[in-house]
Structures are given as structure tokens and as C-alpha cells.
Design a protein around this motif. Structure first.
Motif, PDB file in Angstrom:
ATOM      1  N   TYR A 345      65.009 -16.905  13.606  1.00  0.00           N
ATOM      2  CA  TYR A 345      63.625 -16.881  13.150  1.00  0.00           C
ATOM      3  C   TYR A 345      63.565 -16.478  11.681  1.00  0.00           C
ATOM      4  CZ  TYR A 345      62.250 -17.204  18.039  1.00  0.00           C
ATOM      5  OH  TYR A 345      62.079 -17.624  19.329  1.00  0.00           O
ATOM      6  N   ARG A 346      62.741 -17.190  10.948  1.00  0.00           N
ATOM      7  CA  ARG A 346      62.550 -16.844   9.539  1.00  0.00           C
ATOM      8  C   ARG A 346      61.811 -15.511   9.434  1.00  0.00           C
ATOM      9  NH1 ARG A 346      63.931 -21.116   6.388  1.00  0.00           N
ATOM     10  NH2 ARG A 346      63.871 -23.185   7.351  1.00  0.00           N
ATOM     11  N   LYS A 347      62.133 -14.763   8.402  1.00  0.00           N
ATOM     12  CA  LYS A 347      61.494 -13.472   8.178  1.00  0.00           C
ATOM     13  C   LYS A 347      60.091 -13.666   7.600  1.00  0.00           C
ATOM     14  CE  LYS A 347      64.930 -10.814   9.437  1.00  0.00           C
ATOM     15  NZ  LYS A 347      64.825  -9.875  10.572  1.00  0.00           N
ATOM     16  N   LEU A 348      59.221 -12.772   7.960  1.00  0.00           N
ATOM     17  CA  LEU A 348      57.860 -12.787   7.447  1.00  0.00           C
ATOM     18  C   LEU A 348      57.867 -12.219   6.027  1.00  0.00           C
ATOM     19  CD1 LEU A 348      54.829 -13.257   8.081  1.00  0.00           C
ATOM     20  CD2 LEU A 348      54.749 -10.878   8.861  1.00  0.00           C
ATOM     21  N   GLU A 349      57.490 -13.041   5.058  1.00  0.00           N
ATOM     22  CA  GLU A 349      57.492 -12.620   3.661  1.00  0.00           C
ATOM     23  C   GLU A 349      56.132 -12.035   3.311  1.00  0.00           C
ATOM     24  OE1 GLU A 349      58.781 -15.830   1.228  1.00  0.00           O
ATOM     25  OE2 GLU A 349      60.784 -15.930   2.137  1.00  0.00           O
ATOM     26  N   ALA A 350      55.911 -10.826   3.761  1.00  0.00           N
ATOM     27  CA  ALA A 350      54.676 -10.108   3.470  1.00  0.00           C
ATOM     28  C   ALA A 350      55.029  -8.660   3.185  1.00  0.00           C
ATOM     29  CB  ALA A 350      53.707 -10.189   4.651  1.00  0.00           C
ATOM     30  N   PRO A 351      54.400  -8.051   2.200  1.00  0.00           N
ATOM     31  CA  PRO A 351      54.692  -6.647   1.901  1.00  0.00           C
ATOM     32  C   PRO A 351      54.565  -5.765   3.143  1.00  0.00           C
ATOM     33  CG  PRO A 351      53.280  -7.601   0.209  1.00  0.00           C
ATOM     34  CD  PRO A 351      53.380  -8.623   1.299  1.00  0.00           C
ATOM     35  N   GLY A 352      55.559  -4.926   3.353  1.00  0.00           N
ATOM     36  CA  GLY A 352      55.555  -3.997   4.478  1.00  0.00           C
ATOM     37  C   GLY A 352      56.225  -4.513   5.721  1.00  0.00           C
ATOM     38  N   ALA A 353      56.425  -5.832   5.830  1.00  0.00           N
ATOM     39  CA  ALA A 353      56.979  -6.394   7.063  1.00  0.00           C
ATOM     40  C   ALA A 353      58.429  -5.971   7.272  1.00  0.00           C
ATOM     41  CB  ALA A 353      56.853  -7.915   7.055  1.00  0.00           C
ATOM     42  N   ASP A 354      59.247  -6.022   6.222  1.00  0.00           N
ATOM     43  CA  ASP A 354      60.645  -5.644   6.359  1.00  0.00           C
ATOM     44  C   ASP A 354      60.793  -4.178   6.748  1.00  0.00           C
ATOM     45  OD1 ASP A 354      61.742  -8.093   5.930  1.00  0.00           O
ATOM     46  OD2 ASP A 354      62.261  -7.750   3.829  1.00  0.00           O
ATOM     47  N   GLU A 355      60.020  -3.328   6.102  1.00  0.00           N
ATOM     48  CA  GLU A 355      60.116  -1.893   6.368  1.00  0.00           C
ATOM     49  C   GLU A 355      59.705  -1.549   7.794  1.00  0.00           C
ATOM     50  OE1 GLU A 355      59.493  -2.558   2.013  1.00  0.00           O
ATOM     51  OE2 GLU A 355      58.659  -3.326   3.878  1.00  0.00           O
ATOM     52  N   LEU A 356      58.825  -2.356   8.403  1.00  0.00           N
ATOM     53  CA  LEU A 356      58.324  -2.070   9.751  1.00  0.00           C
ATOM     54  C   LEU A 356      58.987  -2.930  10.815  1.00  0.00           C
ATOM     55  CD1 LEU A 356      54.549  -1.708   8.825  1.00  0.00           C
ATOM     56  CD2 LEU A 356      56.130   0.127   9.453  1.00  0.00           C
ATOM     57  N   SER A 357      60.039  -3.654  10.444  1.00  0.00           N
ATOM     58  CA  SER A 357      60.764  -4.452  11.430  1.00  0.00           C
ATOM     59  C   SER A 357      61.384  -3.551  12.491  1.00  0.00           C
ATOM     60  CB  SER A 357      61.868  -5.256  10.731  1.00  0.00           C
ATOM     61  OG  SER A 357      62.598  -6.018  11.665  1.00  0.00           O
ATOM     62  N   GLY A 358      61.133  -3.870  13.753  1.00  0.00           N
ATOM     63  CA  GLY A 358      61.607  -3.043  14.852  1.00  0.00           C
ATOM     64  C   GLY A 358      60.724  -1.838  15.114  1.00  0.00           C
ATOM     65  N   ARG A 359      59.683  -1.661  14.304  1.00  0.00           N
ATOM     66  CA  ARG A 359      58.762  -0.531  14.461  1.00  0.00           C
ATOM     67  C   ARG A 359      57.321  -1.041  14.530  1.00  0.00           C
ATOM     68  NH1 ARG A 359      59.000   3.235  10.057  1.00  0.00           N
ATOM     69  NH2 ARG A 359      59.931   1.682   8.682  1.00  0.00           N
ATOM     70  N   GLY A 360      57.163  -2.146  15.236  1.00  0.00           N
ATOM     71  CA  GLY A 360      55.861  -2.780  15.377  1.00  0.00           C
ATOM     72  C   GLY A 360      55.886  -4.234  14.984  1.00  0.00           C
ATOM     73  N   VAL A 361      56.819  -4.608  14.107  1.00  0.00           N
ATOM     74  CA  VAL A 361      57.029  -6.008  13.728  1.00  0.00           C
ATOM     75  C   VAL A 361      58.325  -6.473  14.385  1.00  0.00           C
ATOM     76  CG1 VAL A 361      57.395  -7.630  11.831  1.00  0.00           C
ATOM     77  CG2 VAL A 361      55.842  -5.683  11.530  1.00  0.00           C
ATOM     78  N   ALA A 463      46.408  -2.858  14.205  1.00  0.00           N
ATOM     79  CA  ALA A 463      47.440  -3.570  14.978  1.00  0.00           C
ATOM     80  C   ALA A 463      48.675  -2.694  15.114  1.00  0.00           C
ATOM     81  CB  ALA A 463      47.810  -4.889  14.296  1.00  0.00           C
ATOM     82  N   GLN A 464      49.193  -2.628  16.321  1.00  0.00           N
ATOM     83  CA  GLN A 464      50.460  -1.931  16.573  1.00  0.00           C
ATOM     84  C   GLN A 464      51.587  -2.890  16.908  1.00  0.00           C
ATOM     85  OE1 GLN A 464      49.003   0.984  19.659  1.00  0.00           O
ATOM     86  NE2 GLN A 464      50.130   2.430  18.384  1.00  0.00           N
ATOM     87  N   TRP A 465      51.232  -4.137  17.226  1.00  0.00           N
ATOM     88  CA  TRP A 465      52.238  -5.086  17.700  1.00  0.00           C
ATOM     89  C   TRP A 465      52.065  -6.417  16.978  1.00  0.00           C
ATOM     90  CZ3 TRP A 465      55.691  -2.863  20.858  1.00  0.00           C
ATOM     91  CH2 TRP A 465      55.293  -1.722  21.566  1.00  0.00           C
ATOM     92  N   LEU A 466      53.134  -6.851  16.317  1.00  0.00           N
ATOM     93  CA  LEU A 466      53.149  -8.159  15.660  1.00  0.00           C
ATOM     94  C   LEU A 466      54.460  -8.849  15.992  1.00  0.00           C
ATOM     95  CD1 LEU A 466      51.832 -10.158  13.620  1.00  0.00           C
ATOM     96  CD2 LEU A 466      53.192  -9.030  11.840  1.00  0.00           C
ATOM     97  N   PHE A 467      54.370 -10.004  16.628  1.00  0.00           N
ATOM     98  CA  PHE A 467      55.549 -10.796  16.981  1.00  0.00           C
ATOM     99  C   PHE A 467      55.563 -12.048  16.108  1.00  0.00           C
ATOM    100  CE2 PHE A 467      54.524  -8.227  20.639  1.00  0.00           C
ATOM    101  CZ  PHE A 467      55.766  -7.739  21.031  1.00  0.00           C
ATOM    102  N   VAL A 468      56.716 -12.326  15.499  1.00  0.00           N
ATOM    103  CA  VAL A 468      56.801 -13.370  14.486  1.00  0.00           C
ATOM    104  C   VAL A 468      57.676 -14.531  14.976  1.00  0.00           C
ATOM    105  CG1 VAL A 468      57.395 -13.880  12.089  1.00  0.00           C
ATOM    106  CG2 VAL A 468      56.554 -11.597  12.706  1.00  0.00           C
ATOM    107  N   PHE A 469      57.092 -15.724  14.972  1.00  0.00           N
ATOM    108  CA  PHE A 469      57.798 -16.959  15.345  1.00  0.00           C
ATOM    109  C   PHE A 469      57.417 -18.023  14.315  1.00  0.00           C
ATOM    110  CE2 PHE A 469      56.844 -14.564  19.171  1.00  0.00           C
ATOM    111  CZ  PHE A 469      58.025 -14.564  19.882  1.00  0.00           C
ATOM    112  N   ILE A 470      57.984 -17.948  13.104  1.00  0.00           N
ATOM    113  CA  ILE A 470      57.524 -18.824  12.023  1.00  0.00           C
ATOM    114  C   ILE A 470      58.624 -19.769  11.566  1.00  0.00           C
ATOM    115  CG2 ILE A 470      55.683 -17.338  11.185  1.00  0.00           C
ATOM    116  CD1 ILE A 470      57.641 -16.243   9.102  1.00  0.00           C
TER     117      ILE A 470
END
Length: 558
Positions: A345-361, A463-470
Motif C-alpha cells: 500500500y502506498r503511504k499517505l502523504e499528509a503531514p502527521g500521517a507518518d508519525e501516527l502510523s500504527g497509532r491510529g493510522v 477521528a481515532q481510526w484511519l485505514f489507508v488503501f490508496i
């Protein structure tokens, strides 16, 4: 007479909504098997599933499950299909009336039914016990005798804890999760001599405590094969998704000494799917985990080796041999190689997404995290089948599920059947022309900034939960300078290499590359990593089988 089972008192379960029939079945089972097995009786599919989950958590074994076909709310086939996810090795028997034998025959495809019994089964000495004796003997000879469950102690918002749980779940390693906020989690940390600053702590079945384990070390300690048994093979399959598993099954079944190498977990993206409903032969759908488990068992039955948590970093030719190099510096060789590395899966290119990966993203983690989403608002980014399947699965327990779609609607990339199901789900909402502008939170995800791509307006939502399928990126960077790829990294093969009528540079054979053959003779590609592939499970499996056929042709002419 059944032989004595383990001291844990292996279970035989019977499920029937008619109390009289339920008691009669249990009575006959106890008379024959009560000294060696524990007989568990349930009067509905739901209560039986609860009992199975409880048995699983305790590490108990289940050898045989008998279920009546005609039950309200959840019939016997539907129950057995869900029971298969909990105890895939249990032998499955359907109790049915003569009028329902067609349904029982269909169940052979849906739930791998082992046997169906017509009611009444009197006398049991003739109609019940011989069947059960054979099934119990088959179960005792199988490899479904699980070791006590691994324990994982971590924190809900620890990214590494999430990764470990995902790895164990996708490799179908039984484990129990303990939060550091719970007394039992604290007791386990104390027993391991840890204060909870380094997480997760994994306690294996033999009592070994692993602190923040790396994947190869974890794989070895939980019993996954990581070391090849030979230096040379007929076929090395790189990647354990549908294409790789298909290639391993057909390669091993046709007599090739085959090894499959997977860097994470077999199944690939398909293995993370909660429900695949358009795969041939499964009219009621099948979970990615079920399909992966069956394919893995099938490959090993035919003699294929499956290596987990081994990262391949290089591929080269050495005369007639093809060398496959691992990250640790070791290597294996083979006559042929099939590249089935799939995509990520491609990574979400949005500020804060990388830092919160596995912690809500999360990326493709819907199955592992679904239980914690109960009663919450969930957001999903993406409009293809993987996003739709995750939305349907999460909607069972979530308060709401919102699909964030960049396009005007779902029709461009999602199958029609999923679009219909989403439209009929009252707690699934689709927001078109919407992207995630930013993710916010200190220790875990707290809010999202959403932007409307048509108006440019932004909105901040809790939002506490974001699942990414991009979309997907091919896992082929390690092939740079060796195997030809297109501008997006997908592997070129067959006709794509000879579009101008000439063979690729360095091609020394007097024939053009076979259909799935790369610019290196004897190295083939199958599945999503191939340029212009269909990106569907069925086509990936088919390409894996076709690649093996071409391997045979290559070996015959070498």
C-alpha cells in the motif's frame, strides 16, 4: 474406540438448535468418546462460536465439529465457515435431512466439509461412530496440534506492538494480547523483568521473553521456518501472495523441488482481506486468511518449503543457475525463479500521517484492529476493492464508517457487488472528492483535516481510526539493474520486452522470452508485480500456475 487424547482433553463439539436433538447427539458422543474427549454442546451458531473463541484463548484443541444444517439466524454451513477461521484443523461434519443433501454437497466447496450425516443417525454404532473414528484418526495424524499461545504485552498506541500483532495474525500464529494498562499485562512484564518502557514484550510458548523483537528473530521463536533445508532447488518463488502460493502449489505438485520465500507473511494484500466474494468456487465468499491458510497447507502437503521473514536483496545469474541473495548475506540457488513479490500500500502523504502510523493510522490492518473499533467512527481512504471490503467488515461493529474518495464516486475502481453492499449499509458513508490534508494527535490519532478537492474547503473532524488503501507500489526496488521494469517499477515480461520486434539487450537465446519470462532467461514474473497485470486474486493464482508451466518448458530446453 478412540485413543486417548492429550491431557488437555481435546474437544468434540456438537451444535443443534433443537434441545432434544442436541442432547441426543451429545449423549451418543459421550457414550463412545467421553473418556478420551471433552464433549461440548451448543444450541446456536453464535453461542458455539463464542465457545470456540474461549477454547482458542485457553489453548484447548478441537478435533471435530458437528453442526446441524437447519438452524435459525445462522445455518450450519455459515457457522462452520466462521468456525474454520478459529480452528482450521478441526474436522467438519454437517447433520442434515435427506431434503438438504444438495446443500451439504455444496458445503464441500464452501467450508471444506469432511462429511455429512443424514438424520436420524441411529444406530450410532453403524452410522455415527465409524465416521467419527475415521475423522479423529485423520485429525490425530494432522499437523493441527497447536502449541500453547504466544503472549504479546504492549500498548494500544504502540506502533511496534501493532506491527507484531499484525505479523503474528497474518502468519496464523495463535497469540493473546495483554495491554500494559491491565493487571495481567503488568504481571507478565514483571515476570519478564521489564518496566514497560520497551514494547512490545513477546512471551513465547516455551516462556522465552522477547523485547521489541525484530521480525526474523520473532519468526524463529514462534516456530516459523526461516532457514532453507538445501542450497539448490529446481524453483525459488519469491513472494507469498496468491501468485506465489499458486506457483508453489503447482511447482511442488508437479515434482519440482520448490521453496517459497516471503519477507513478511503469506497471503499478500489478499491475505488481509476480510471477505473475497468474487473468487471462483466460493459462492458465499471466503476471507483472505482462509484462502491463504488453505493454499499454504496445500503447498506444504505437496512438499514445498515455505520460508518466512526472509528478505531477498539480490538476484543474479551464474551459468545455468540463478542465485537469490538474502539480507543477511546468505544465498540459495536454483534452476529457475518466479518473482511474485506483489505490491504494498502506498503511504499517505499528509503531514502527521507518518508519525501516527500504527497509532491510529493503519495500512491494511482492518482485521487486526477491528475489535478495538467497536462503537467508534472510522475513516477509510481509498475507493478500490480492498477499501470496500474493509468498510464492510468494520461496519459490523463500528458506529460509522466513512469512505474518503478522491474521485466522483466508487464506480471507477470498485467491483459492482461491493458498491451495492456499501449502498445498502446504513452506517457506511461515502465522501467523494475528499482527501486527507493532515493527521493530528500527540501520542495517537485525534483529528483529521479533510479537504474537498472541488471547492478547496477544509474541515477538521474528530477521528481515532484511519485505514489507508490508496493504491499499490511494486516491491521491486531490489531488482534495479538486473530485471527490466517500467517507469512505475512493475516488471516487464514476454511481449512487453519485444514490443519493437527485438529481444531485450543481453538476451542470448535464439528464441524470444516466454510470455511471463523476464529479460533474464529462467526468471519469470507472476501476479501484481507484473506490468499491466489484472490486479485480481484469480488472475494472480492463474499466472502463478502458468509461470510453472513455462518453467517446465524452460527446463526441458536448457
Amino acid at each position: 474406540m478412540a485413543q486417548a487424547a492429550d491431557a488437555a482433553r481435546t474437544v468434540i463439539m456438537t451444535v443443534d438448535d433443537d434441545p432434544g436433538v442436541s442432547r441426543a447427539v451429545a449423549r451418543d458422543l459421550r457414550r463412545r468418546y467421553g473418556k478420551s474427549y471433552r464433549i461440548v454442546r451448543a444450541e446456536s451458531g453464535e453461542s458455539a462460536l463464542e465457545a470456540l473463541r474461549a477454547l482458542k484463548l485457553r489453548g484447548d484443541l478441537v478435533a471435530v465439529i458437528l453442526a446441524d444444517y437447519r438452524m435459525p439466524q445462522m445455518n450450519g454451513i455459515e457457522f462452520l465457515e466462521q468456525a474454520l477461521d478459529i480452528y482450521p484443523g478441526a474436522r467438519r461434519v454437517l447433520l442434515t435431512a435427506y431434503a438438504d443433501t444438495d446443500a451439504a454437497i455444496d458445503a464441500i466447496n464452501v467450508v471444506d466439509l469432511d462429511h455429512y450425516l443424514l438424520k436420524p443417525w441411529d444406530p450410532p454404532e453403524e452410522k455415527l461412530y465409524p465416521v467419527l473414528d475415521d475423522l479423529l484418526e485423520a485429525w490425530r495424524c494432522s499437523d493441527f496440534r497447536p502449541v500453547p499461545a504466544t503472549k504479546v504485552v504492549g500498548h494500544r498506541w504502540s506502533a511496534r506492538s501493532s506491527d507484531v500483532r499484525e505479523f503474528l495474525a497474518r502468519n496464523q500464529v495463535p497469540y493473546r494480547w495483554y495491554s500494559t494498562d491491565e493487571p495481567e499485562g503488568q504481571r507478565l512484564l514483571a515476570a519478564a523483568g521489564e518496566d514497560g518502557q520497551r514494547l512490545p514484550v513477546v512471551i513465547t510458548a516455551d516462556g522465552t521473553a522477547l523485547v521489541e523483537p525484530e521480525v526474523p528473530d520473532l519468526a524463529t521463536h514462534v516456530g516459523l521456518a526461516t532457514t532453507p533445508t538445501a542450497d539448490f532447488y529446481d524453483l525459488v518463488v519469491i513472494g507469498g501472495g496468491p501468485a506465489g502460493l499458486g506457483a508453489a502449489v503447482y511447482g511442488a505438485s508437479e515434482g519440482l523441488r520448490t521453496v517459497l520465500v516471503e519477507r513478511s507473511a503469506t497471503g499478500g494484500q489478499a491475505g488481509q482481506s476480510s471477505r473475497i466474494e468474487n473468487y471462483l468456487g466460493f459462492p458465499d465468499g471466503v476471507s483472505g486468511g482462509q484462502l491463504t491458510d488453505r493454499a499454504r497447507r496445500q503447498a506444504t502437503k505437496f512438499g514445498a518449503e515455505i520460508l518466512s521473514a526472509r528478505e531477498v536483496t539480490g538476484l543474479e545469474s551464474s551459468g545455468a543457475a540463478r542465485l537469490v541473495r538474502f539480507a543477511d548475506g546468505s544465498q540459495i540457488a536454483a534452476h529457475s525463479v518466479i518473482l511474485a513479490t506483489g505490491v504494498s500500500y502506498r503511504k499517505l502523504e499528509a503531514p502527521g500521517a507518518d508519525e501516527l502510523s500504527g497509532r491510529g493510522v493503519f495500512y491494511g490492518s482492518a482485521l487486526t484492529e477491528a475489535a478495538a473499533c467497536q462503537g467508534h467512527d472510522v475513516y477509510i481512504v481509498g475507493g478500490a476493492n480492498s477499501a470496500g471490503q474493509a468498510a464492510m467488515y468494520l461496519s459490523r461493529g463500528a458506529k460509522s464508517v466513512t469512505l474518503l474518495v478522491r474521485g466522483a464516486d466508487l464506480t471507477a475502481s470498485m467491483s459492482h457487488y461491493l458498491i451495492q453492499q456499501i449502498a445498502e449499509s446504513p452506517n457506511i458513508f461515502v465522501r467523494a472528492h475528499t482527501v486527507v490534508e493532515a493527521a493530528h494527535g500527540d501520542n495517537d490519532l485525534e483529528q483529521l483535516t479533510l479537504r474537498d478537492t472541488t471547492s478547496g474547503q477544509t474541515e477538521r473532524v474528530d477521528a481515532q481510526w484511519l485505514f489507508v488503501f490508496i493504491g499499490a507500489a511494486p516491491l521491486t526496488d531490489w531488482l534495479e539493474g538486473t530485471v527490466l521494469r517500467d517507469e512505475h517499477g512493475f516488471i516487464l515480461a514476454g511481449p512487453d520486452l519485444t514490443a519493437d520486434g527485438r529481444s531485450p539487450a543481453g538476451w542470448e537465446l535464439d528464441r524470444p522470452p516466454y510470455h511471463l519470462e523476464t529479460n533474464i532467461p529462467g526468471v519469470f514474473v507472476a501476479g501484481d508485480a507484473r506490468a499491466e497485470s489484472a490486479k485480481r486474486v484469480a488472475s494472480a493464482v492463474g499466472e502463478g500456475a502458468m509461470a510453472v508451466m513455462l518453467v517446465h518448458r524452460y527446463l526441458e530446453q536448457s
